[in-house]
Design a protein around this motif. Structure first.
Motif, mmCIF file in Angstrom:
data_model
loop_
_atom_site.group_PDB
_atom_site.id
_atom_site.type_symbol
_atom_site.label_atom_id
_atom_site.label_comp_id
_atom_site.label_asym_id
_atom_site.label_seq_id
_atom_site.Cartn_x
_atom_site.Cartn_y
_atom_site.Cartn_z
ATOM 1 N N ALA A 154 1.084 -1.089 0.009
ATOM 2 C CA ALA A 154 -0.083 0.134 -0.152
ATOM 3 C C ALA A 154 0.910 1.170 0.004
ATOM 4 O O ALA A 154 0.470 2.000 -0.667
ATOM 5 N N ILE A 185 4.313 1.741 -0.865
ATOM 6 C CA ILE A 185 5.096 2.032 -2.141
ATOM 7 C C ILE A 185 4.102 2.320 -3.245
ATOM 8 O O ILE A 185 4.643 3.006 -4.043
ATOM 9 N N GLY A 186 3.111 1.415 -3.238
ATOM 10 C CA GLY A 186 2.200 1.831 -4.084
ATOM 11 C C GLY A 186 1.674 3.211 -4.238
ATOM 12 O O GLY A 186 1.617 3.668 -5.364
ATOM 13 N N ALA A 187 1.327 3.705 -3.189
ATOM 14 C CA ALA A 187 0.782 5.053 -3.239
ATOM 15 C C ALA A 187 1.869 6.137 -3.482
ATOM 16 O O ALA A 187 1.588 6.825 -4.266
ATOM 17 N N ALA A 226 4.730 5.385 -5.071
ATOM 18 C CA ALA A 226 5.277 5.109 -6.406
ATOM 19 C C ALA A 226 4.196 6.173 -7.489
ATOM 20 O O ALA A 226 4.528 6.886 -8.234
ATOM 21 N N LEU A 268 9.414 8.443 -2.015
ATOM 22 C CA LEU A 268 9.412 7.200 -2.705
ATOM 23 C C LEU A 268 10.636 6.364 -2.340
ATOM 24 O O LEU A 268 10.577 5.127 -2.096
ATOM 25 N N ALA A 316 4.816 -2.100 -7.448
ATOM 26 C CA ALA A 316 4.320 -1.187 -7.438
ATOM 27 C C ALA A 316 4.969 -0.016 -8.635
ATOM 28 O O ALA A 316 4.196 0.708 -9.018
ATOM 29 N N VAL A 337 -2.904 1.734 -5.633
ATOM 30 C CA VAL A 337 -2.531 1.077 -4.435
ATOM 31 C C VAL A 337 -3.395 -0.350 -4.287
ATOM 32 O O VAL A 337 -2.437 -1.269 -4.135
ATOM 33 N N THR A 376 -1.470 -2.963 -6.662
ATOM 34 C CA THR A 376 -0.105 -3.469 -6.001
ATOM 35 C C THR A 376 -0.305 -4.140 -5.177
ATOM 36 O O THR A 376 0.172 -5.121 -4.724
#
Lengths: 253, 246
Positions: free
Chosen positions: A182, A184-186, A188, B177, B193, B220, B223
């Motif tokens: 969650a 890293i996805g956000a 990134a 990041l 991601a 999100v 991922t």
């Protein structure tokens, strides 16, 4: 400055004088309120700790040592946070920065929440579409995000205190994979989302990422943990310097 | 992980029970007050300052943020509890900057008075150390951001302020990041991601601009699903580090 929305163009040249709204006296009062609440909490907790200390073989000297150790070790990180906060003053104004980035939240989550809120209104932070109304919604989004963290703490702490077996038995694999994915996805998606905006955005992003990478690498290699604390502040300052040099002619520098 | 709620010498149990009662009652009261005050500011701005913001816009913004960080709201208190103990939870989540400031403060204090982690003594040392850290933090914010920062904003050239406003977001996100990737230590999840985000930002949003406001939530969710589906065996036994960056 309080024009009805009907008189404002939706994007472009709307009233983008954010700081006049962001420094509203009521917001300053709220910041003072948050400061006050933390002061009261600290005083109550200190007194409670002093009362309980003798029962666990903790001398008044131990209490003093603990307080001083906590205070001294917080000097570096507090200055690092202040640097990041100052860099964000132009975007959010002092009251929002003090209450969101300085206290309660943190730069990463609150800047992200503000960016998400702005894009939900079809606007971008910092450019011509960033109107006073967008600022208000972005500030609301940051604050409600912080409120949800506190709400989760208020609900979960008593449950965990009772040793609720259900909460403790959450699948460890899920606890390892899902939060990391969650996060890293956000970041990134938010980070890459900055790239199409302009070449200078790309430059700022890459320079800042490189500085952070270097800070973390040196922190590990040399065992200097202050580099980790100051990483974000240094990255922002170097990244903005690069942006300023690149944008110089455009902004009349 | 050691818990701060393990058995203590029986002599200290009454005094510590009193400590637990006081800190949880006042911890909850002060946290609720902090929560209400911090939300009051923006609500005043939205509804009482003459800006025309429709309530629907607030709900949409909230939904977009919740879809992105909702999981973290719950996971973070769960992962910090064993380290902080109940009393310090109420301090930490109101003061903020936990991993980079409050945890080191607590650990150093425990080391300096020779308190073993997981004991009642260590719990008290952590609470007192966080009080010390909070005092320093409040003073440095008031002086360096409230006073010095506001003055700085008033004297820097407009061109610098403009550049700051335009480009501070990519600089924050670039650094954050990298920080997230390094502190999570999950290369597989990182690759997923980045790939998912690249597809969302460079393909999905340009093709379907109406999805732009949901793009982060989509990234999100995708991922999480893909990282779970392709999780390695080692991830299953890895102890969850506090899911958190600051």
């Amino acid at each position: 400055m309080h024009q009805p929305l009907a008189l404002q163009p939706l994007t472009g040249t709307g009233p983008t004088d954010i700081l006049s709204v962001a420094n509203n006296p009521v917001l300053w009062i709220c910041v003072a309120g948050v400061f006050g609440v933390i002061v009261i909490q600290s005083i109550v907790f200190m007194r409670a700790a002093r009362r309980a200390a003798p029962s666990v073989d903790m001398s008044p000297q131990d209490i003093r040592t603990s307080f001083r150790s906590g205070a001294v070790s917080a000097i570096g990180p507090s200055l690092a946070v202040s640097l990041v906060a100052v860099a964000l003053l132009g975007l959010f104004g002092a009251p929002a920065v003090l209450s969101r980035i300085g206290l309660i939240g943190s730069a990463a989550y609150d800047v992200s929440a503000a960016g998400i809120a702005a894009s939900s209104m079809g606007a971008k932070l910092g450019d011509a579409s960033y109107t006073q109304a967008v600022f208000a919604v972005a500030f609301f989004a940051m604050s409600i995000g912080g409120a949800m963290w506190m709400l989760a703490t208020l609900v979960l702490t008593p449950l965990l205190r009772k040793g609720d077996a259900k909460i403790r038995s959450i699948n460890p694999a899920a606890m390892a994979v899902v939060p990391a994915a969650a996060l890293i996805g956000a970041f990134a998606c938010l980070g890459l989302g900055e790239l199409p905006k302009s070449g200078i955005h790309v430059l700022s992003f890459l320079v800042s990422a490189a500085v952070m990478g270097l800070c973390l690498l040196l922190a590990r290699k040399l065992g200097k943990s202050w580099l980790r604390e100051w990483g974000l502040g240094l990255s922002i300052v170097v990244g903005l310097t690069a942006a300023y040099l690149a944008a110089g002619p455009a902004v009349g520098a | 992980m050691t818990s701060t709620t393990t058995a203590e010498p029986s002599t200290g149990s009454t005094a510590m029970a009193d400590f637990g009662r006081t800190t949880s009652r006042w911890g909850q009261a002060t946290m609720i007050a902090g929560l209400l005050i911090s939300v009051a500011g923006p609500l005043y701005l939205v509804f009482a300052s003459g800006l025309d913001v429709a309530p629907a816009q607030l709900w949409i913004a909230f939904a977009a943020v919740a879809a992105t960080f909702g999981i973290i709201w719950i996971v973070e208190p769960l992962t910090y509890y064993p380290v902080l103990g109940p009393a310090a939870m109420y301090q930490a989540f109101m003061i903020g900057n936990i991993s980079n400031k409050l945890l080191p403060a607590a650990l150093i204090a425990q080391t300096n008075i020779g308190a073993k982690p997981g004991t009642r003594r260590a719990e008290l040392a952590a609470v007192v150390a966080i009080c010390g850290a909070a005092a320093v933090h409040l003073v440095s914010l008031a002086v360096f951001v409230g006073l010095l920062g506001s003055w700085l904003i008033s004297i820097i050239p407009p061109s610098v302020l403009l550049v700051t406003r335009l480009y501070v977001l990519p600089t924050v996100l670039g650094a954050v990041l990298v920080q997230a990737i390094v502190s999570m230590k999950q290369p597989r999840t990182t690759v997923i991601a980045l790939a998912v985000s690249a597809v969302v930002v460079f393909a999905v949003v340009p093709l379907l601009p109406s999805l732009a406001m949901m793009s982060t939530a989509i990234a999100v969710l995708a991922t999480i699903v893909l990282a779970w589906f392709f999780r390695g065996k080692s991830d299953a036994v890895a102890v969850a580090a506090p899911a958190h960056i600051e």
